[in-house]
Design a protein around this motif. Structure first.
Motif, PDB file in Angstrom:
ATOM      1  N   MET A 234       0.843  -1.193   0.000  1.00  0.00           N
ATOM      2  CA  MET A 234       0.000   0.000   0.000  1.00  0.00           C
ATOM      3  C   MET A 234       0.879   1.243   0.000  1.00  0.00           C
ATOM      4  O   MET A 234       1.850   1.323   0.752  1.00  0.00           O
ATOM      5  N   ALA A 235       0.576   2.211  -0.842  1.00  0.00           N
ATOM      6  CA  ALA A 235       1.357   3.436  -0.930  1.00  0.00           C
ATOM      7  C   ALA A 235       1.205   4.247   0.353  1.00  0.00           C
ATOM      8  O   ALA A 235       0.136   4.301   0.959  1.00  0.00           O
ATOM      9  N   ALA A 236       2.284   4.880   0.759  1.00  0.00           N
ATOM     10  CA  ALA A 236       2.274   5.691   1.971  1.00  0.00           C
ATOM     11  C   ALA A 236       2.817   7.077   1.662  1.00  0.00           C
ATOM     12  O   ALA A 236       3.509   7.282   0.658  1.00  0.00           O
ATOM     13  N   ARG A 237       2.503   8.041   2.510  1.00  0.00           N
ATOM     14  CA  ARG A 237       3.119   9.362   2.435  1.00  0.00           C
ATOM     15  C   ARG A 237       4.345   9.331   3.332  1.00  0.00           C
ATOM     16  O   ARG A 237       4.235   9.014   4.526  1.00  0.00           O
ATOM     17  N   ILE A 238       5.482   9.647   2.770  1.00  0.00           N
ATOM     18  CA  ILE A 238       6.750   9.471   3.472  1.00  0.00           C
ATOM     19  C   ILE A 238       7.522  10.784   3.449  1.00  0.00           C
ATOM     20  O   ILE A 238       7.604  11.457   2.418  1.00  0.00           O
ATOM     21  N   THR A 239       8.112  11.121   4.584  1.00  0.00           N
ATOM     22  CA  THR A 239       8.977  12.287   4.686  1.00  0.00           C
ATOM     23  C   THR A 239      10.416  11.816   4.820  1.00  0.00           C
ATOM     24  O   THR A 239      10.744  11.078   5.754  1.00  0.00           O
ATOM     25  N   VAL A 240      11.263  12.227   3.890  1.00  0.00           N
ATOM     26  CA  VAL A 240      12.688  11.936   3.958  1.00  0.00           C
ATOM     27  C   VAL A 240      13.402  13.192   4.435  1.00  0.00           C
ATOM     28  O   VAL A 240      13.215  14.275   3.853  1.00  0.00           O
ATOM     29  N   ILE A 241      14.202  13.074   5.478  1.00  0.00           N
ATOM     30  CA  ILE A 241      14.941  14.216   6.006  1.00  0.00           C
ATOM     31  C   ILE A 241      16.397  14.084   5.569  1.00  0.00           C
ATOM     32  O   ILE A 241      17.073  13.112   5.905  1.00  0.00           O
ATOM     33  N   GLY A 242      16.872  15.052   4.803  1.00  0.00           N
ATOM     34  CA  GLY A 242      18.240  15.046   4.307  1.00  0.00           C
ATOM     35  C   GLY A 242      18.277  14.898   2.795  1.00  0.00           C
ATOM     36  O   GLY A 242      17.602  14.033   2.229  1.00  0.00           O
ATOM     37  N   ALA A 243      19.074  15.759   2.128  1.00  0.00           N
ATOM     38  CA  ALA A 243      19.115  15.773   0.666  1.00  0.00           C
ATOM     39  C   ALA A 243      20.512  15.518   0.125  1.00  0.00           C
ATOM     40  O   ALA A 243      20.864  15.991  -0.945  1.00  0.00           O
ATOM     41  N   GLY A 244      21.317  14.751   0.884  1.00  0.00           N
ATOM     42  CA  GLY A 244      22.565  14.250   0.341  1.00  0.00           C
ATOM     43  C   GLY A 244      22.296  13.030  -0.510  1.00  0.00           C
ATOM     44  O   GLY A 244      21.146  12.691  -0.810  1.00  0.00           O
ATOM     45  N   VAL A 245      23.346  12.327  -0.888  1.00  0.00           N
ATOM     46  CA  VAL A 245      23.164  11.198  -1.798  1.00  0.00           C
ATOM     47  C   VAL A 245      22.339  10.086  -1.159  1.00  0.00           C
ATOM     48  O   VAL A 245      21.567   9.408  -1.846  1.00  0.00           O
TER      49      VAL A 245
END
Length: 313
Positions: free
Chosen positions: A1-12
């Protein structure tokens, strides 16, 4: 099931995890204090080779998965699109066989006698070299093509609600309350390329880093590995020492022009933390502590992060 996800950090690490999740159908929002070209990842020389990362068994699995992903990027796209090139090069100053190439016959690892006038032993191999000034924007475009977003925001704490992927590197000292994360300062120079086609690393002195890494538009030379040094301003004395060592290793660099100086703080840790933590409000998947191996481990770790998220449904 698709989820809303928050990723913290924009490095590689953060961007690669975000791409994997978004392309798997999740709604992904990346939030970061620093934009991709401002991160430590943007300073990296981009050589696929594990460095300052443990544990060995997981690092081997993650690095092999990343090798395969980067190989696909080098084959399917021109270098100016992805920044990934399969490039031959030399490790000099060591007689012991590099174990990181085990199980990857395409690397073509071969022992070489007298590969350099100053070295009796060395190894020749072909591995991905990633121009991070090209690769990081490429990852952002892939994220946005999969309907993901990237927002600059300085967070004083990790979000607690929903599904959060913590890829904040050194900032996890504060954001994840983890004092085991520490900086290993790396200083590099970017110089023009006078015609150097192969990469070189000199591993004869474990306390001194010397590498010459041709990119798509310049060469990255370095470097340093200063533990618990938080200084981000380039040191001109160290820069001259790096340049002198690099020119000794690759004499053609005497014709190169210095383009810029950069410093990055590698997020080292006794072991990479890839761990899922559940609370009453939500779930956090921690993915940090990659030392000098962010480029080398990114896709393998992103696969495991996707697996962790898939288990939540």
């Amino acid at each position: 099931m698709a989820a809303r996800i928050t990723v913290i950090g924009a490095g590689v690490i953060g961007l690669t995890c975000a791409v994997r999740l978004a392309e798997a159908g999740h709604q992904v929002d990346v939030m970061a204090r620093e934009m991709p070209l401002e991160t430590t990842s943007a300073v990296a020389g981009g050589l696929w080779q594990p460095y300052l990362a443990e544990p060995a068994d997981l690092v081997s699995r993650w690095s092999h998965a990343t090798y395969r992903a980067l190989t696909e990027l080098s084959e399917d796209n021109e270098a100016r699109v992805t920044g990934v090139v399969q490039r031959p090069g030399y490790i000099v100053g060591v007689a012991q066989r590099p174990v990181f190439a085990d199980g990857l016959p395409a690397v073509g690892l071969a022992h070489v006698n007298h590969p350099h006038p100053d070295h009796r032993d060395g190894w020749h191999l072909t591995v991905p070299v990633v121009d991070m000034t090209v690769h990081l924007p490429y990852l952002v475009r892939r994220l946005e093509a999969a309907s993901g977003t990237l927002t600059r925001i300085a967070l004083s704490a990790l979000p607690t609600r929903g599904v959060v992927i913590n890829c904040t590197g050194l900032a996890s000292r504060a954001l994840a309350a983890d004092p085991s994360v520490y900086p290993v300062r790396g200083q590099v120079l970017r110089v023009s390329n006078p015609g150097v086609a192969q990469w070189w690393t000199d591993d004869s002195d474990p306390d001194v880093l010397t590498y010459v890494l041709p990119q798509t538009r310049h060469i990255v030379i370095g470097g340093t590995a200063l533990v618990n040094d938080f200084e981000t301003t380039p040191d001109p004395v160290i820069a001259e020492q790096i340049l002198e060592r690099a020119r000794k290793l690759v004499p053609a660099l005497s014709r190169a022009t210095v383009l810029s100086h950069r410093v990055g703080l590698r997020p080292a840790r006794p072991a990479v933390r890839l761990e899922t933590v559940h609370t009453a409000e939500g779930t956090t998947v921690h993915c940090y502590g990659h030392g000098g191996s962010g480029v080398t481990l990114a896709w393998g770790c992103a696969d495991d992060v996707l697996t962790e998220v898939s288990r939540l449904s």
